[in-house]
Scaffold this motif. Structure first.
Motif, mmCIF file in Angstrom:
data_model
loop_
_atom_site.group_PDB
_atom_site.id
_atom_site.type_symbol
_atom_site.label_atom_id
_atom_site.label_comp_id
_atom_site.label_asym_id
_atom_site.label_seq_id
_atom_site.Cartn_x
_atom_site.Cartn_y
_atom_site.Cartn_z
ATOM 1 N N GLU A 66 40.956 29.642 47.801
ATOM 2 C CA GLU A 66 42.259 28.940 48.083
ATOM 3 C C GLU A 66 42.816 29.871 49.283
ATOM 4 O OE1 GLU A 66 43.171 26.142 47.931
ATOM 5 O OE2 GLU A 66 41.569 25.311 46.828
ATOM 6 N N ALA A 67 42.730 31.292 48.968
ATOM 7 C CA ALA A 67 43.549 32.141 50.047
ATOM 8 C C ALA A 67 42.438 32.194 51.288
ATOM 9 C CB ALA A 67 43.466 33.551 49.248
ATOM 10 N N VAL A 68 41.365 32.243 51.219
ATOM 11 C CA VAL A 68 40.300 32.260 52.524
ATOM 12 C C VAL A 68 40.408 31.005 53.136
ATOM 13 C CG1 VAL A 68 38.122 32.509 53.445
ATOM 14 C CG2 VAL A 68 38.932 33.930 51.455
ATOM 15 N N GLU A 69 40.690 29.913 52.413
ATOM 16 C CA GLU A 69 40.657 28.625 52.809
ATOM 17 C C GLU A 69 42.059 28.496 53.817
ATOM 18 O OE1 GLU A 69 40.458 24.828 54.326
ATOM 19 O OE2 GLU A 69 38.831 26.260 53.642
ATOM 20 N N SER A 70 43.281 29.069 53.094
ATOM 21 C CA SER A 70 44.493 29.162 53.790
ATOM 22 C C SER A 70 44.477 29.797 54.990
ATOM 23 C CB SER A 70 45.391 29.783 52.620
ATOM 24 O OG SER A 70 46.574 29.948 53.450
ATOM 25 N N ALA A 71 43.875 31.034 55.173
ATOM 26 C CA ALA A 71 43.559 31.587 56.237
ATOM 27 C C ALA A 71 42.903 31.003 57.406
ATOM 28 C CB ALA A 71 42.753 33.208 55.985
ATOM 29 N N PHE A 72 41.707 30.550 56.936
ATOM 30 C CA PHE A 72 41.038 29.452 57.939
ATOM 31 C C PHE A 72 41.876 28.458 58.506
ATOM 32 C CE2 PHE A 72 37.763 26.760 59.530
ATOM 33 C CZ PHE A 72 36.557 27.727 59.680
#
Length: 204
Positions: A66-72
């Motif tokens: 979720e953190a990486v998807e948020s950044a994406f």
């Protein structure tokens, strides 16, 4: 585990010009963080620090993904915003992001007159070092974060980097794309037994 996203604008805008646009930018970035179960720890000038998994961690690698998807999604939204702003003749900027995964200390920090509920520790510092490594429009994740999300995103491994506070160089990975279920993973990885010579990141 804690996941810290740092964003930093890179621009030639004056403080007067950037003030209102930064508020618009922060509004959009915070909304995306909240959508993915993170919380905004603080604003540091034009930097936003977000934390995922604390104080209520989710099972397995959910928080890392979720953190990486948020950044994406943030980078996608920034491109949309800059397209809109360009059409309006407004000043543009780009954003570099850094993410790291690891244990941190969380609690109230400050004085008896003013406390801030925040996270501290080496893993927080590593996230900050990585966003300093990132160029505008780039999202850099640590090896620890990559290990959590390798089945969900395509990355390009970069040359190892020496950062302040670390004796050994860090492996770091540029986020390239989402990995769709069933598609081949086209990530570009270095041979961990034969890594190129590390370089030293600029101090910030």
């Amino acid at each position: 585990y804690r996941f810290n996203v740092h964003t930093q604008t890179t621009t030639n805008m004056t403080p007067e010009q950037i003030y209102g646009q930064l508020n618009e930018y922060f509004e959009e970035m915070c909304r995306i963080v909240f959508d993915h179960g993170g919380y905004v720890d603080k604003f540091i000038g034009d930097c936003l620090m977000a934390v995922f998994s604390a104080p209520d961690p989710r099972p397995g690698t959910i928080d890392a993904v979720e953190a990486v998807e948020s950044a994406f999604r943030q980078q996608e939204r920034i491109i949309e915003m800059m397209t809109e702003w360009s059409a309006q003749g407004r000043q543009l900027f780009t954003v570099g992001m850094g993410l790291n995964t690891g244990e941190v200390v969380m609690g109230n920090l400050g004085s008896s007159d003013r406390l801030n509920y925040t996270v501290i520790g080496d893993n927080v510092n590593t996230a900050a070092r990585l966003y300093n490594v990132a160029k505008g429009g780039q999202t850099i994740i640590s090896e620890a974060t990559y290990n959590e999300v390798e089945d969900h995103f395509i990355v390009n491994e970069l040359t190892p980097v020496f950062v302040k506070g670390k004796v050994l160089p860090l492996r770091n990975f540029e986020l390239v794309a989402r990995l769709k279920p069933g598609d081949p993973n086209t990530s570009t990885l270095l041979d961990p037994e034969n890594l190129p010579a590390a370089y030293t990141a600029d101090a910030h």
